[in-house]
Design a protein around this motif. Structure first.
Motif, PDB file in Angstrom:
ATOM      1  N   PHE A 274       0.839  -1.193   0.000  1.00 12.93           N
ATOM      2  CA  PHE A 274       0.000   0.000   0.000  1.00 12.93           C
ATOM      3  C   PHE A 274       0.878   1.248   0.000  1.00 12.93           C
ATOM      4  O   PHE A 274       1.936   1.272   0.629  1.00 12.93           O
ATOM      5  CB  PHE A 274      -0.922   0.022   1.236  1.00 12.93           C
ATOM      6  N   LYS A 275       0.446   2.269  -0.701  1.00 14.45           N
ATOM      7  CA  LYS A 275       1.164   3.549  -0.697  1.00 14.45           C
ATOM      8  C   LYS A 275       0.991   4.214   0.668  1.00 14.45           C
ATOM      9  O   LYS A 275       0.038   3.941   1.389  1.00 14.45           O
ATOM     10  CB  LYS A 275       0.636   4.453  -1.795  1.00 14.45           C
ATOM     11  N   SER A 276       1.905   5.122   1.000  1.00 16.55           N
ATOM     12  CA  SER A 276       1.896   5.801   2.293  1.00 16.55           C
ATOM     13  C   SER A 276       0.567   6.506   2.548  1.00 16.55           C
ATOM     14  O   SER A 276      -0.034   6.378   3.620  1.00 16.55           O
ATOM     15  CB  SER A 276       3.046   6.801   2.358  1.00 16.55           C
ATOM     16  N   LYS A 277       0.092   7.261   1.573  1.00 16.58           N
ATOM     17  CA  LYS A 277      -1.162   8.003   1.731  1.00 16.58           C
ATOM     18  C   LYS A 277      -2.345   7.055   1.903  1.00 16.58           C
ATOM     19  O   LYS A 277      -3.254   7.310   2.677  1.00 16.58           O
ATOM     20  CB  LYS A 277      -1.423   8.918   0.522  1.00 16.58           C
ATOM     21  N   GLU A 278      -2.302   5.950   1.157  1.00 12.41           N
ATOM     22  CA  GLU A 278      -3.383   4.971   1.232  1.00 12.41           C
ATOM     23  C   GLU A 278      -3.432   4.329   2.620  1.00 12.41           C
ATOM     24  O   GLU A 278      -4.498   4.164   3.214  1.00 12.41           O
ATOM     25  CB  GLU A 278      -3.159   3.918   0.146  1.00 12.41           C
ATOM     26  N   SER A 279      -2.262   3.992   3.160  1.00 10.56           N
ATOM     27  CA  SER A 279      -2.231   3.381   4.488  1.00 10.56           C
ATOM     28  C   SER A 279      -2.696   4.370   5.556  1.00 10.56           C
ATOM     29  O   SER A 279      -3.412   4.006   6.484  1.00 10.56           O
ATOM     30  CB  SER A 279      -0.831   2.850   4.822  1.00 10.56           C
ATOM     31  N   LYS A 280      -2.331   5.640   5.414  1.00  9.11           N
ATOM     32  CA  LYS A 280      -2.777   6.658   6.381  1.00  9.11           C
ATOM     33  C   LYS A 280      -4.281   6.826   6.337  1.00  9.11           C
ATOM     34  O   LYS A 280      -4.924   6.989   7.367  1.00  9.11           O
ATOM     35  CB  LYS A 280      -2.073   7.990   6.112  1.00  9.11           C
ATOM     36  N   ARG A 281      -4.853   6.789   5.134  1.00  7.71           N
ATOM     37  CA  ARG A 281      -6.307   6.894   5.001  1.00  7.71           C
ATOM     38  C   ARG A 281      -6.992   5.706   5.659  1.00  7.71           C
ATOM     39  O   ARG A 281      -7.994   5.849   6.365  1.00  7.71           O
ATOM     40  CB  ARG A 281      -6.690   6.975   3.519  1.00  7.71           C
ATOM     41  N   MET A 282      -6.447   4.515   5.478  1.00  2.00           N
ATOM     42  CA  MET A 282      -7.025   3.306   6.058  1.00  2.00           C
ATOM     43  C   MET A 282      -6.951   3.336   7.592  1.00  2.00           C
ATOM     44  O   MET A 282      -7.838   2.843   8.275  1.00  2.00           O
ATOM     45  CB  MET A 282      -6.300   2.065   5.517  1.00  2.00           C
ATOM     46  N   LEU A 283      -5.882   3.928   8.114  1.00  2.98           N
ATOM     47  CA  LEU A 283      -5.667   3.961   9.559  1.00  2.98           C
ATOM     48  C   LEU A 283      -6.361   5.136  10.245  1.00  2.98           C
ATOM     49  O   LEU A 283      -6.552   5.119  11.456  1.00  2.98           O
ATOM     50  CB  LEU A 283      -4.165   4.014   9.857  1.00  2.98           C
ATOM     51  N   ALA A 284      -6.724   6.153   9.472  1.00  3.53           N
ATOM     52  CA  ALA A 284      -7.260   7.391  10.050  1.00  3.53           C
ATOM     53  C   ALA A 284      -8.553   7.182  10.832  1.00  3.53           C
ATOM     54  O   ALA A 284      -8.814   7.903  11.788  1.00  3.53           O
ATOM     55  CB  ALA A 284      -7.478   8.430   8.961  1.00  3.53           C
ATOM     56  N   ILE A 285      -9.349   6.206  10.466  1.00  2.00           N
ATOM     57  CA  ILE A 285     -10.645   6.039  11.138  1.00  2.00           C
ATOM     58  C   ILE A 285     -10.583   5.100  12.338  1.00  2.00           C
ATOM     59  O   ILE A 285     -11.580   4.852  12.992  1.00  2.00           O
ATOM     60  CB  ILE A 285     -11.732   5.564  10.139  1.00  2.00           C
ATOM     61  N   ILE A 286      -9.396   4.574  12.643  1.00  2.00           N
ATOM     62  CA  ILE A 286      -9.239   3.689  13.799  1.00  2.00           C
ATOM     63  C   ILE A 286      -8.885   4.542  15.003  1.00  2.00           C
ATOM     64  O   ILE A 286      -7.810   5.126  15.070  1.00  2.00           O
ATOM     65  CB  ILE A 286      -8.160   2.617  13.531  1.00  2.00           C
ATOM     66  N   ASN A 287      -9.798   4.630  15.956  1.00  2.00           N
ATOM     67  CA  ASN A 287      -9.619   5.531  17.101  1.00  2.00           C
ATOM     68  C   ASN A 287      -9.333   4.821  18.419  1.00  2.00           C
ATOM     69  O   ASN A 287      -9.109   5.470  19.424  1.00  2.00           O
ATOM     70  CB  ASN A 287     -10.866   6.411  17.280  1.00  2.00           C
ATOM     71  N   ASP A 288      -9.334   3.496  18.427  1.00  2.00           N
ATOM     72  CA  ASP A 288      -9.082   2.760  19.668  1.00  2.00           C
ATOM     73  C   ASP A 288      -7.584   2.782  19.975  1.00  2.00           C
ATOM     74  O   ASP A 288      -6.771   2.223  19.230  1.00  2.00           O
ATOM     75  CB  ASP A 288      -9.592   1.327  19.526  1.00  2.00           C
ATOM     76  N   LYS A 289      -7.225   3.392  21.075  1.00  2.00           N
ATOM     77  CA  LYS A 289      -5.819   3.564  21.437  1.00  2.00           C
ATOM     78  C   LYS A 289      -5.234   2.331  22.128  1.00  2.00           C
ATOM     79  O   LYS A 289      -4.061   2.296  22.446  1.00  2.00           O
ATOM     80  CB  LYS A 289      -5.661   4.800  22.327  1.00  2.00           C
ATOM     81  N   THR A 290      -6.051   1.304  22.372  1.00  2.00           N
ATOM     82  CA  THR A 290      -5.584   0.121  23.097  1.00  2.00           C
ATOM     83  C   THR A 290      -5.272  -1.058  22.182  1.00  2.00           C
ATOM     84  O   THR A 290      -4.795  -2.084  22.651  1.00  2.00           O
ATOM     85  CB  THR A 290      -6.651  -0.322  24.115  1.00  2.00           C
ATOM     86  N   LEU A 291      -5.515  -0.926  20.888  1.00  2.00           N
ATOM     87  CA  LEU A 291      -5.326  -2.041  19.962  1.00  2.00           C
ATOM     88  C   LEU A 291      -3.850  -2.357  19.741  1.00  2.00           C
ATOM     89  O   LEU A 291      -3.001  -1.464  19.709  1.00  2.00           O
ATOM     90  CB  LEU A 291      -5.974  -1.724  18.615  1.00  2.00           C
ATOM     91  N   SER A 292      -3.582  -3.634  19.522  1.00  2.00           N
ATOM     92  CA  SER A 292      -2.223  -4.043  19.173  1.00  2.00           C
ATOM     93  C   SER A 292      -1.983  -3.741  17.695  1.00  2.00           C
ATOM     94  O   SER A 292      -2.920  -3.473  16.939  1.00  2.00           O
ATOM     95  CB  SER A 292      -2.047  -5.536  19.426  1.00  2.00           C
ATOM     96  N   THR A 293      -0.725  -3.838  17.281  1.00  2.00           N
ATOM     97  CA  THR A 293      -0.378  -3.571  15.880  1.00  2.00           C
ATOM     98  C   THR A 293      -1.138  -4.519  14.951  1.00  2.00           C
ATOM     99  O   THR A 293      -1.664  -4.099  13.921  1.00  2.00           O
ATOM    100  CB  THR A 293       1.145  -3.723  15.669  1.00  2.00           C
ATOM    101  N   GLU A 294      -1.202  -5.792  15.327  1.00  2.63           N
ATOM    102  CA  GLU A 294      -1.892  -6.791  14.497  1.00  2.63           C
ATOM    103  C   GLU A 294      -3.380  -6.468  14.350  1.00  2.63           C
ATOM    104  O   GLU A 294      -3.937  -6.569  13.259  1.00  2.63           O
ATOM    105  CB  GLU A 294      -1.723  -8.207  15.094  1.00  2.63           C
ATOM    106  N   ASP A 295      -4.013  -6.075  15.465  1.00  2.00           N
ATOM    107  CA  ASP A 295      -5.434  -5.725  15.412  1.00  2.00           C
ATOM    108  C   ASP A 295      -5.665  -4.493  14.541  1.00  2.00           C
ATOM    109  O   ASP A 295      -6.651  -4.418  13.803  1.00  2.00           O
ATOM    110  CB  ASP A 295      -5.979  -5.472  16.823  1.00  2.00           C
TER     111      ASP A 295
END
Length: 192
Positions: free
Chosen positions: A162-183
């Motif tokens: 995935f391109k950098s911008k694409e990965s940031k867009r995919m991650l932007a809506i994840i707001n749970d601060k307790t998730l592991s990297t895998e989750d």
């Protein structure tokens, strides 16, 4: 200096309103987010920023103090004047703007009127540290993702192609601060 005005709305002509305060009508420029928050109210209080130039004294009004503070931070960026800052705040709400800067989303910032790709990148560089330190009165605006595993998840997504911008867009809506990297990676792939 004028800090706040409370009065009756006489006219609404976006981005300007005419606010009567003590028999004086003030022309105030407001971002569209403030217009939406006003609704059909006739009585209104606005936080004011006064901009003085040699040919004009212009009032800028905001529904919230947080919006006013963000406006001031935007105008501190070299090359961003009050009108461009107003356009940015009309295009993006507080949370979206702060997330775009935190996630280095120059594509989203460049969609605001008067902002090109270079200016968006400049905004990110100059605002990233300042916005993290900015004291907001409302906790609702403080949902910027600060999970330390986000960077690792972004690197993993980029390793997957995935391109950098694409990965940031995919991650932007994840707001749970307790998730592991895998989750985080699993959720991001579902958001693809």
């Amino acid at each position: 200096m004028i800090g706040k005005l409370t009065g009756i709305i006489l006219e609404k002509n976006p981005p300007e309103i005419l606010l009567e305060v003590g028999d004086i009508g003030y022309e105030i420029l407001c971002p569209m987010s403030s217009f939406y928050a006003m609704g059909e109210e006739k009585q209104l209080s606005l936080y004011i920023h006064l901009s003085i130039k040699e040919d004009a004294h212009t009032l800028y009004g905001f529904i919230s103090k947080d919006e006013k503070n963000l406006f001031r931070e935007l105008t501190r960026v070299n090359g961003i004047g009050p009108k461009v800052a107003l356009a940015i705040l009309s295009h993006l709400d507080i949370v979206s703007l702060m997330n775009a800067v935190a996630n280095e989303d120059d594509v989203l910032l460049a969609k605001a009127p008067g902002i090109g790709k270079k200016t968006a990148q400049k905004l990110i560089v100059e605002l990233k540290d300042r916005l993290e330190k900015l004291e907001l009165s409302s906790q609702n605006h403080r949902n910027i993702n600060t999970n330390p595993n986000i960077k690792q998840a972004s690197a993993a997504l980029q390793a997957l192609g995935f391109k950098s911008k694409e990965s940031k867009r995919m991650l932007a809506i994840i707001n749970d601060k307790t998730l592991s990297t895998e989750d985080i990676i699993r959720l991001a792939l579902k958001n693809k």
